[in-house]
Design a protein around this motif. Structure first.
Motif, PDB file in Angstrom:
ATOM      1  N   PHE A  41       8.718 -10.720  -0.213  1.00 59.85           N
ATOM      2  CA  PHE A  41       8.041  -9.445  -0.422  1.00 59.85           C
ATOM      3  C   PHE A  41       8.241  -8.958  -1.859  1.00 59.85           C
ATOM      4  N   LYS A  42       9.466  -9.012  -2.345  1.00 61.48           N
ATOM      5  CA  LYS A  42       9.729  -8.616  -3.733  1.00 61.48           C
ATOM      6  C   LYS A  42       8.883  -9.433  -4.705  1.00 61.48           C
ATOM      7  N   ASP A  43       8.815 -10.728  -4.469  1.00 60.74           N
ATOM      8  CA  ASP A  43       8.026 -11.598  -5.356  1.00 60.74           C
ATOM      9  C   ASP A  43       6.544 -11.244  -5.288  1.00 60.74           C
ATOM     10  N   LYS A  44       6.066 -10.910  -4.102  1.00 67.23           N
ATOM     11  CA  LYS A  44       4.659 -10.572  -3.930  1.00 67.23           C
ATOM     12  C   LYS A  44       4.317  -9.256  -4.614  1.00 67.23           C
ATOM     13  N   ILE A  45       5.202  -8.282  -4.511  1.00 68.60           N
ATOM     14  CA  ILE A  45       4.948  -6.972  -5.105  1.00 68.60           C
ATOM     15  C   ILE A  45       5.021  -7.029  -6.623  1.00 68.60           C
ATOM     16  N   GLY A  46       5.934  -7.831  -7.138  1.00 62.95           N
ATOM     17  CA  GLY A  46       6.054  -7.966  -8.584  1.00 62.95           C
ATOM     18  C   GLY A  46       6.700  -6.754  -9.226  1.00 62.95           C
ATOM     19  N   ASN A  47       6.291  -6.443 -10.416  1.00 62.90           N
ATOM     20  CA  ASN A  47       6.918  -5.380 -11.208  1.00 62.90           C
ATOM     21  C   ASN A  47       6.581  -4.008 -10.623  1.00 62.90           C
ATOM     22  N   THR A  48       7.605  -3.264 -10.238  1.00 65.06           N
ATOM     23  CA  THR A  48       7.418  -1.923  -9.702  1.00 65.06           C
ATOM     24  C   THR A  48       8.677  -1.117  -9.959  1.00 65.06           C
ATOM     25  N   LYS A  49       8.512   0.191 -10.119  1.00 63.99           N
ATOM     26  CA  LYS A  49       9.667   1.060 -10.295  1.00 63.99           C
ATOM     27  C   LYS A  49      10.398   1.301  -8.977  1.00 63.99           C
ATOM     28  N   THR A  50       9.743   1.023  -7.870  1.00 65.28           N
ATOM     29  CA  THR A  50      10.379   1.167  -6.564  1.00 65.28           C
ATOM     30  C   THR A  50      11.412   0.062  -6.370  1.00 65.28           C
ATOM     31  N   VAL A  51      12.617   0.460  -6.014  1.00 62.69           N
ATOM     32  CA  VAL A  51      13.685  -0.501  -5.750  1.00 62.69           C
ATOM     33  C   VAL A  51      13.486  -1.100  -4.356  1.00 62.69           C
ATOM     34  N   ILE A  52      13.564  -2.421  -4.269  1.00 59.12           N
ATOM     35  CA  ILE A  52      13.495  -3.129  -2.990  1.00 59.12           C
ATOM     36  C   ILE A  52      14.791  -3.908  -2.839  1.00 59.12           C
TER      37      ILE A  52
ATOM     38  N   TYR B 172       0.833  -1.204   0.000  1.00 56.67           N
ATOM     39  CA  TYR B 172       0.000   0.000   0.000  1.00 56.67           C
ATOM     40  C   TYR B 172       0.870   1.257   0.000  1.00 56.67           C
ATOM     41  N   PHE B 173       1.984   1.214   0.717  1.00 50.88           N
ATOM     42  CA  PHE B 173       2.888   2.358   0.746  1.00 50.88           C
ATOM     43  C   PHE B 173       3.447   2.637  -0.650  1.00 50.88           C
ATOM     44  N   ILE B 174       3.854   1.597  -1.350  1.00 50.67           N
ATOM     45  CA  ILE B 174       4.379   1.766  -2.701  1.00 50.67           C
ATOM     46  C   ILE B 174       3.305   2.323  -3.624  1.00 50.67           C
ATOM     47  N   GLU B 175       2.108   1.780  -3.546  1.00 55.99           N
ATOM     48  CA  GLU B 175       1.021   2.245  -4.414  1.00 55.99           C
ATOM     49  C   GLU B 175       0.627   3.687  -4.118  1.00 55.99           C
ATOM     50  N   THR B 176       0.820   4.116  -2.876  1.00 59.64           N
ATOM     51  CA  THR B 176       0.420   5.469  -2.480  1.00 59.64           C
ATOM     52  C   THR B 176       1.489   6.502  -2.781  1.00 59.64           C
ATOM     53  N   PHE B 177       2.756   6.182  -2.494  1.00 63.29           N
ATOM     54  CA  PHE B 177       3.821   7.178  -2.562  1.00 63.29           C
ATOM     55  C   PHE B 177       4.837   6.943  -3.673  1.00 63.29           C
ATOM     56  N   HIS B 178       4.924   5.733  -4.187  1.00 60.47           N
ATOM     57  CA  HIS B 178       5.920   5.397  -5.217  1.00 60.47           C
ATOM     58  C   HIS B 178       7.322   5.851  -4.801  1.00 60.47           C
ATOM     59  N   PRO B 179       7.800   5.433  -3.636  1.00 65.42           N
ATOM     60  CA  PRO B 179       9.153   5.834  -3.226  1.00 65.42           C
ATOM     61  C   PRO B 179      10.190   5.273  -4.183  1.00 65.42           C
ATOM     62  N   LYS B 180      11.322   5.944  -4.275  1.00 67.20           N
ATOM     63  CA  LYS B 180      12.389   5.425  -5.132  1.00 67.20           C
ATOM     64  C   LYS B 180      12.947   4.120  -4.578  1.00 67.20           C
ATOM     65  N   VAL B 181      13.072   4.057  -3.247  1.00 65.20           N
ATOM     66  CA  VAL B 181      13.612   2.861  -2.594  1.00 65.20           C
ATOM     67  C   VAL B 181      12.743   2.546  -1.380  1.00 65.20           C
ATOM     68  N   LEU B 182      12.294   1.300  -1.269  1.00 65.17           N
ATOM     69  CA  LEU B 182      11.616   0.839  -0.063  1.00 65.17           C
ATOM     70  C   LEU B 182      12.457  -0.255   0.560  1.00 65.17           C
ATOM     71  N   ILE B 183      12.845  -0.044   1.813  1.00 65.83           N
ATOM     72  CA  ILE B 183      13.699  -0.989   2.510  1.00 65.83           C
ATOM     73  C   ILE B 183      12.877  -1.703   3.578  1.00 65.83           C
TER      74      ILE B 183
END
Length: 232
Positions: free
Chosen positions: A203-214, A178-189
Motif C-alpha cells: 500500500f505504501k508503495d502504491k500511494i507513493g509520496n504523501t505527507k500522510t504517515v503510513i 481516496y481517503f488520503i486525497e480527500t482528507f489528508h490525515p496525519k496518519v493512516l493506519i
C-alpha cells in the motif's frame, strides 16, 4: 497516546486517563490493560471478524464500557450503549459521532484528549473482481463510498484506520488512496487484512509520496511505532 494493533481491524489506544478499543474479536494481552482506568470498547458491527462476546468477559477492575453498533443484539448485563449511523454522544471525555458503512453497522469519529480519530469499520470501497462477485454493482460501490466520505468532509482527520483488504486484488488500495486525497490525515493506519502484513508495504508503495504517515507493523498485539514528528 499509544496505539497497539490487536488483529485485523482491532486496535487499542492508550491515553493517560483511559483506553479505547476498536473491533476486538481476539484475546487482548493483559499487559495492555490498565487497572483502575476506564476501558471503552467500540464495535462497528456484528461480523465475527469485528466482534466477539468475549469482550464482555473483561474484568471489572478495568471498568469496561461498550459502545455497540445497533445491528448487534445486546445480551450483556454490562454498561452498554447502542448507537446507529449519524448519531452523536458524549461519554468519558469523548465526543463521538457515527457515520454509515458500505457494508454493515457504523464508522466512528472520536474527538478526545486533543486528538481526532476515525475508525472506518467496514466502510470501504468494495471494488471486487466481477468474476468473484458477478452480481455486485461496482459503479454503485464506488459511489456509495465516496458519498459517505462526503458527509464528513468538514471534519479534521488526524488518525484514520482504513481497510486495505488484499481480497480486492488490484483494487486493494483504492479506499485508502481516496481517503488520503480527500482528507489528508496525519496518519493512516491500514487494517482489515487478517495476517497479511505485507499488504501494508504494498500500500505504501502504491500511494507513493504523501505527507500522510503510513506506519508499518508486522505482527499482532504490537505497539505501532511513532514515526511521525507532530505531537502524539
Amino acid at each position: 497516546m499509544k496505539i497497539y494493533h490487536l488483529h485485523h481491524s482491532g486496535f487499542l489506544i492508550q491515553f493517560e486517563d483511559k483506553t479505547i478499543i476498536f473491533d476486538c474479536f481476539t484475546h487482548i494481552p493483559s499487559s495492555l490493560l490498565r487497572k483502575g482506568l476506564p476501558h471503552y470498547f467500540f464495535v462497528s458491527h456484528g461480523h465475527s471478524d469485528h466482534y466477539s462476546t468475549d469482550i464482555f468477559s473483561t474484568s471489572r477492575i478495568y471498568h469496561p464500557s461498550y459502545i455497540l453498533s445497533n445491528d448487534i443484539s445486546n445480551d450483556s448485563t454490562h454498561k452498554t450503549h447502542a448507537i446507529g449511523p449519524y448519531q452523536h454522544m458524549s461519554l468519558g471525555g469523548m465526543d463521538i459521532k457515527t457515520f454509515g458503512s458500505t457494508d454493515q453497522g457504523v464508522s466512528f469519529y472520536i474527538a478526545t484528549n486533543s486528538h481526532r480519530i476515525f475508525h472506518a469499520g467496514d466502510l470501504n470501497w468494495w471494488d471486487w473482481d466481477p468474476v468473484e462477485k458477478p452480481n455486485l454493482d461496482i459503479a454503485q460501490e464506488e459511489k456509495d463510498y465516496k458519498n459517505e466520505l462526503e458527509k464528513m468532509k468538514n471534519l479534521p482527520m488526524e488518525y484514520a484506520f482504513i481497510p486495505v483488504d488484499p481480497r480486492l486484488g488490484d483494487s486493494f488500495y483504492k479506499a485508502g488512496q481516496y481517503f488520503i486525497e480527500t482528507f489528508h490525515p496525519k496518519v493512516l493506519i491500514p487494517m482489515h487484512f487478517r495476517d497479511n502484513f505485507e499488504i501494508i508495504t504494498k500500500f505504501k508503495d502504491k500511494i507513493g509520496n504523501t505527507k500522510t504517515v503510513i506506519p508499518v507493523f508486522k505482527e499482532r498485539n504490537v505497539k505501532i511505532k511513532n514515526t511521525w514528528s507532530f505531537n502524539a
